[in-house]
Design a protein around this motif. Sequence first.
Motif, PDB file in Angstrom:
ATOM      1  N   ILE B 327       0.837  -1.208   0.000  1.00  0.00           N
ATOM      2  CA  ILE B 327       0.000   0.000   0.000  1.00  0.00           C
ATOM      3  C   ILE B 327       0.870   1.255   0.000  1.00  0.00           C
ATOM      4  O   ILE B 327       0.613   2.213  -0.725  1.00  0.00           O
ATOM      5  N   LYS B 328       1.942   1.245   0.777  1.00  0.00           N
ATOM      6  CA  LYS B 328       2.765   2.446   0.893  1.00  0.00           C
ATOM      7  C   LYS B 328       3.669   2.679  -0.317  1.00  0.00           C
ATOM      8  O   LYS B 328       4.042   3.802  -0.606  1.00  0.00           O
ATOM      9  N   THR B 329       4.086   1.599  -0.984  1.00  0.00           N
ATOM     10  CA  THR B 329       5.099   1.757  -2.028  1.00  0.00           C
ATOM     11  C   THR B 329       4.577   1.576  -3.444  1.00  0.00           C
ATOM     12  O   THR B 329       5.201   2.037  -4.397  1.00  0.00           O
ATOM     13  N   GLY B 330       3.470   0.856  -3.610  1.00  0.00           N
ATOM     14  CA  GLY B 330       3.024   0.562  -4.970  1.00  0.00           C
ATOM     15  C   GLY B 330       3.570  -0.757  -5.497  1.00  0.00           C
ATOM     16  O   GLY B 330       3.217  -1.186  -6.582  1.00  0.00           O
ATOM     17  N   TYR B 331       4.463  -1.402  -4.730  1.00  0.00           N
ATOM     18  CA  TYR B 331       4.911  -2.734  -5.145  1.00  0.00           C
ATOM     19  C   TYR B 331       3.785  -3.735  -4.860  1.00  0.00           C
ATOM     20  O   TYR B 331       2.752  -3.374  -4.287  1.00  0.00           O
ATOM     21  N   LEU B 332       4.011  -4.989  -5.232  1.00  0.00           N
ATOM     22  CA  LEU B 332       2.945  -5.974  -5.101  1.00  0.00           C
ATOM     23  C   LEU B 332       3.059  -6.746  -3.786  1.00  0.00           C
ATOM     24  O   LEU B 332       4.156  -7.036  -3.342  1.00  0.00           O
ATOM     25  N   PRO B 333       1.893  -7.081  -3.186  1.00  0.00           N
ATOM     26  CA  PRO B 333       1.972  -7.970  -2.024  1.00  0.00           C
ATOM     27  C   PRO B 333       2.444  -9.342  -2.508  1.00  0.00           C
ATOM     28  O   PRO B 333       2.087  -9.770  -3.605  1.00  0.00           O
ATOM     29  N   VAL B 334       3.251 -10.042  -1.697  1.00  0.00           N
ATOM     30  CA  VAL B 334       3.829 -11.288  -2.186  1.00  0.00           C
ATOM     31  C   VAL B 334       3.115 -12.526  -1.622  1.00  0.00           C
ATOM     32  O   VAL B 334       3.637 -13.626  -1.736  1.00  0.00           O
ATOM     33  N   LEU B 339      -3.694 -11.083  -1.394  1.00  0.00           N
ATOM     34  CA  LEU B 339      -4.343 -10.664  -2.645  1.00  0.00           C
ATOM     35  C   LEU B 339      -5.843 -10.934  -2.608  1.00  0.00           C
ATOM     36  O   LEU B 339      -6.625 -10.202  -3.207  1.00  0.00           O
ATOM     37  N   SER B 340      -6.232 -12.008  -1.910  1.00  0.00           N
ATOM     38  CA  SER B 340      -7.655 -12.351  -1.892  1.00  0.00           C
ATOM     39  C   SER B 340      -8.340 -11.897  -0.609  1.00  0.00           C
ATOM     40  O   SER B 340      -9.486 -12.258  -0.360  1.00  0.00           O
ATOM     41  N   SER B 341      -7.639 -11.110   0.224  1.00  0.00           N
ATOM     42  CA  SER B 341      -8.255 -10.682   1.487  1.00  0.00           C
ATOM     43  C   SER B 341      -9.216  -9.516   1.257  1.00  0.00           C
ATOM     44  O   SER B 341      -9.043  -8.732   0.327  1.00  0.00           O
ATOM     45  N   PRO B 342     -10.250  -9.404   2.111  1.00  0.00           N
ATOM     46  CA  PRO B 342     -11.211  -8.296   1.958  1.00  0.00           C
ATOM     47  C   PRO B 342     -10.543  -6.925   2.074  1.00  0.00           C
ATOM     48  O   PRO B 342     -10.917  -5.991   1.372  1.00  0.00           O
ATOM     49  N   GLU B 343      -9.524  -6.815   2.941  1.00  0.00           N
ATOM     50  CA  GLU B 343      -8.833  -5.522   3.103  1.00  0.00           C
ATOM     51  C   GLU B 343      -8.218  -5.082   1.776  1.00  0.00           C
ATOM     52  O   GLU B 343      -8.276  -3.922   1.402  1.00  0.00           O
ATOM     53  N   TRP B 344      -7.596  -6.058   1.098  1.00  0.00           N
ATOM     54  CA  TRP B 344      -6.946  -5.717  -0.161  1.00  0.00           C
ATOM     55  C   TRP B 344      -7.983  -5.345  -1.202  1.00  0.00           C
ATOM     56  O   TRP B 344      -7.804  -4.390  -1.962  1.00  0.00           O
ATOM     57  N   GLU B 345      -9.087  -6.079  -1.220  1.00  0.00           N
ATOM     58  CA  GLU B 345     -10.132  -5.776  -2.194  1.00  0.00           C
ATOM     59  C   GLU B 345     -10.704  -4.382  -1.963  1.00  0.00           C
ATOM     60  O   GLU B 345     -10.994  -3.648  -2.908  1.00  0.00           O
ATOM     61  N   GLU B 346     -10.820  -4.042  -0.701  1.00  0.00           N
ATOM     62  CA  GLU B 346     -11.309  -2.703  -0.359  1.00  0.00           C
ATOM     63  C   GLU B 346     -10.325  -1.638  -0.856  1.00  0.00           C
ATOM     64  O   GLU B 346     -10.704  -0.626  -1.427  1.00  0.00           O
ATOM     65  N   TYR B 347      -9.046  -1.944  -0.670  1.00  0.00           N
ATOM     66  CA  TYR B 347      -8.009  -1.013  -1.118  1.00  0.00           C
ATOM     67  C   TYR B 347      -8.046  -0.849  -2.639  1.00  0.00           C
ATOM     68  O   TYR B 347      -7.965   0.264  -3.163  1.00  0.00           O
ATOM     69  N   ALA B 349     -10.553  -1.256  -4.539  1.00  0.00           N
ATOM     70  CA  ALA B 349     -11.759  -0.517  -4.933  1.00  0.00           C
ATOM     71  C   ALA B 349     -11.483   0.981  -4.920  1.00  0.00           C
ATOM     72  O   ALA B 349     -12.006   1.730  -5.749  1.00  0.00           O
ATOM     73  N   GLN B 350     -10.647   1.410  -3.975  1.00  0.00           N
ATOM     74  CA  GLN B 350     -10.315   2.840  -3.912  1.00  0.00           C
ATOM     75  C   GLN B 350      -9.189   3.213  -4.875  1.00  0.00           C
ATOM     76  O   GLN B 350      -9.043   4.374  -5.236  1.00  0.00           O
ATOM     77  N   GLU B 353      -6.143   1.596 -10.158  1.00  0.00           N
ATOM     78  CA  GLU B 353      -4.924   1.363 -10.945  1.00  0.00           C
ATOM     79  C   GLU B 353      -4.082   0.221 -10.370  1.00  0.00           C
ATOM     80  O   GLU B 353      -3.160  -0.253 -11.027  1.00  0.00           O
ATOM     81  N   ARG B 354      -4.417  -0.190  -9.150  1.00  0.00           N
ATOM     82  CA  ARG B 354      -3.636  -1.263  -8.547  1.00  0.00           C
ATOM     83  C   ARG B 354      -4.196  -2.651  -8.850  1.00  0.00           C
ATOM     84  O   ARG B 354      -3.623  -3.666  -8.467  1.00  0.00           O
ATOM     85  N   LYS B 355      -5.358  -2.661  -9.520  1.00  0.00           N
ATOM     86  CA  LYS B 355      -6.030  -3.942  -9.770  1.00  0.00           C
ATOM     87  C   LYS B 355      -5.250  -4.780 -10.788  1.00  0.00           C
ATOM     88  O   LYS B 355      -4.918  -5.944 -10.524  1.00  0.00           O
ATOM     89  N   ALA B 356      -4.951  -4.200 -11.929  1.00  0.00           N
ATOM     90  CA  ALA B 356      -4.287  -4.957 -13.000  1.00  0.00           C
ATOM     91  C   ALA B 356      -2.934  -5.531 -12.560  1.00  0.00           C
ATOM     92  O   ALA B 356      -2.673  -6.713 -12.796  1.00  0.00           O
TER      93      ALA B 356
END
Lengths: 283, 414
Positions: B327-334, B339-347, B349-350, B353-356
């Motif tokens: 979230i802070k850097t723009g890199y990908l969670p490893v 990736l499939s957590s609700p927190e990430w999905e919420e993020y 949604a906001q 550009e981070r979806k693809a």
Amino acid sequence: MKKEGKVYILQRRAYLLGIYVLLILGTIVMIFPFFWMISTAFKPANEIQLMPPKWLPSRFYWQNFADAWNAAPFGRYFFNSFFVATVTTIGEVFFTILAAYAFAKMDFLGKNVLFIAFLGTMMIPGEMLLVPNYLTIARTLHWLDTYYALIVPWLVSVFGIFLLRQFFLTIPDELWDAARIDGCGRFRYLWTVMVPLSRPGIATVALFKFIGSWNAFLWVLIMTNSDRMRTVPVGLAIFRAEAGTEYGPLMAASTMAMLPILLLFFFTQKQFIQGITRSGLKS
Amino acid sequence: MRKFALTLLLVGLAFGIAALGTPKVTVTFWHAMTKAHKDALTYLASKFMETHPDIQIKLVYQGHYGDLSQKLLAAVLAGKPPVMAQMYEDWTVKFLDAGALLPLEPYIPEDVLSDIPQSLITSNTFVVNEEKTLVTLPFNKSAMVLFYNTDLIDKPPTTWDELLEMAKALTVDKDGDGKIDQYGFGIRPYPELFIEFFHQAGGVIFNEDMTKCLINSEAGITAMNFLLQLKKYSLYQSGYLSGPFGSGRVAMYVGSSAGIPFVASASAGHHGWNTAALPVGPANGESMIQGTNIGVFTLGTTEEQQEAAVEFAKYLISPEATRYWAIKTGYLPVRISVLSSPEWEEYIAQHPERKAPTEMLLKGFVYPHHANMYNIRQVIGTAFEEVMLGKKTPQQALDDAAKIIETKYLKAQG
């Protein structure tokens, strides 16, 4: 006769006009990068890379300077840069004068061989020496992350010795003969006669050194590990990232980094001209 | 008075013993992170130290990747590397050859290993003593995505053909002065862009035992020809494309998701934008995953330091840490679970550009591991440029490149 005079004046004016136009064009070419740097330093990110380019920012965006200053401990970096550049410059000028005098004016066994060996070291690219030098600094001397590593290896430069030797060679030996008759020793002769006569040469050596030291990047980065020991160019590197460059803060930081060099140049420029007139009067 | 002195002495002694009782293990970590990335790393280190009071993590910025690599190589030669560092795969191969690294697989629980995307497992797995094992852990990862201008494009292209068609349609001379004001696509001739299209055309860079370079295969020619077609509708420049994309001169380009912050600041006030999954090529739609991993050195370090470093490396790939980092850097969670957590999905949604990039991570591929990969990719980059500038035909350029790579970098490897 009168007509001829007029033609002469016109010719002369045209000539001067041509010279000035050329000089002004040259000035524009030289000044443009500086202008662009300063203009970019004041632009927000979305105005930097436009086509057609924007010559001036729509408003002065000072944030770049604040961002740049806060991106790294630049206060410490400036102090280090100053300290290292000043000490290496003074040191190099001192050692260079001694070595150049020996090579130019004294006779000793193996002088030419030694001088050629010195010059030979100039042919080795610095990058190739980086790893061996690192090993020497890290393993033998244990100087990693200290001012010693930043200063001591740079106290002598072959280029400086070569430059000053050539300069010393142009000074006639008769001066030395005269000084000797008056009972002057070599050391005193060097500092009271040779050095004042060689001011332009020495100023050139010093200026090259100061600028070189101020801009040194790779050496400082490799030989230091902490913010305590790093210098301005290492700070400038942080604006270039993996997938892009932050031109605004980079140019703001570059503007700040360039100011001391500019001041130094104005200062030594006077020395240059003095030195040149002095040696000019002599011959 | 005497009593006071005695108390003082006792208190002093107690503190002294307490200090002696928990000697701190210092772990130096050499990295190439700056600004927001560095801040995030510093935060994670301090979080880690809160729960591990006996460990001191010392973060040291060592310049860009090129500088970091030079410095690490010199330090390994001098026998004085840090305890841990960021490293690309080709450096890892060299450090392994020098016997300087600690393979981390034995320290990572099975359930964690199976929670890391396959492409990242592949990129961190090396041959040690003739056996494949996980040596490093994934750290700052980015994926190739398509950046597109949402003011001009409603639905981004999904195939190569659509990409070419859209690039053509969006290349226009707005003021009719004979000069193109808006390009449909942008090409910066760096090796990874070609490798991306090459891979999607079904190409592999080397044969199985890395003795032959297969860059001049059918897939290489297909990729080059397609890029040549695209170039007709592209702004071709060696600088980063975030600038011209932001100013509206380029409508789309393929680039690393690490460029998102640069695209965001360059586009601000000019136009909307988003990222999309890469248009799918003849063989697949996979995306190149780039970025460094974290390795722990055995050379010149104590066992306590290595253990502490392993703990910190494990912490950095923990779900909380990798989510914060992403979230802070723009890199990908490893971690797949993140990736499939609700927190990430919420993020997501906001931050659409981070979806693809996140999707591409699960369809990722990586460079093969070779100690000379840095030089090899440069040869490929040169071939790419030669074709784009019309100096050589695709066949010529790729044949030449394959020959150079084989004679200079594959045979020499031994």
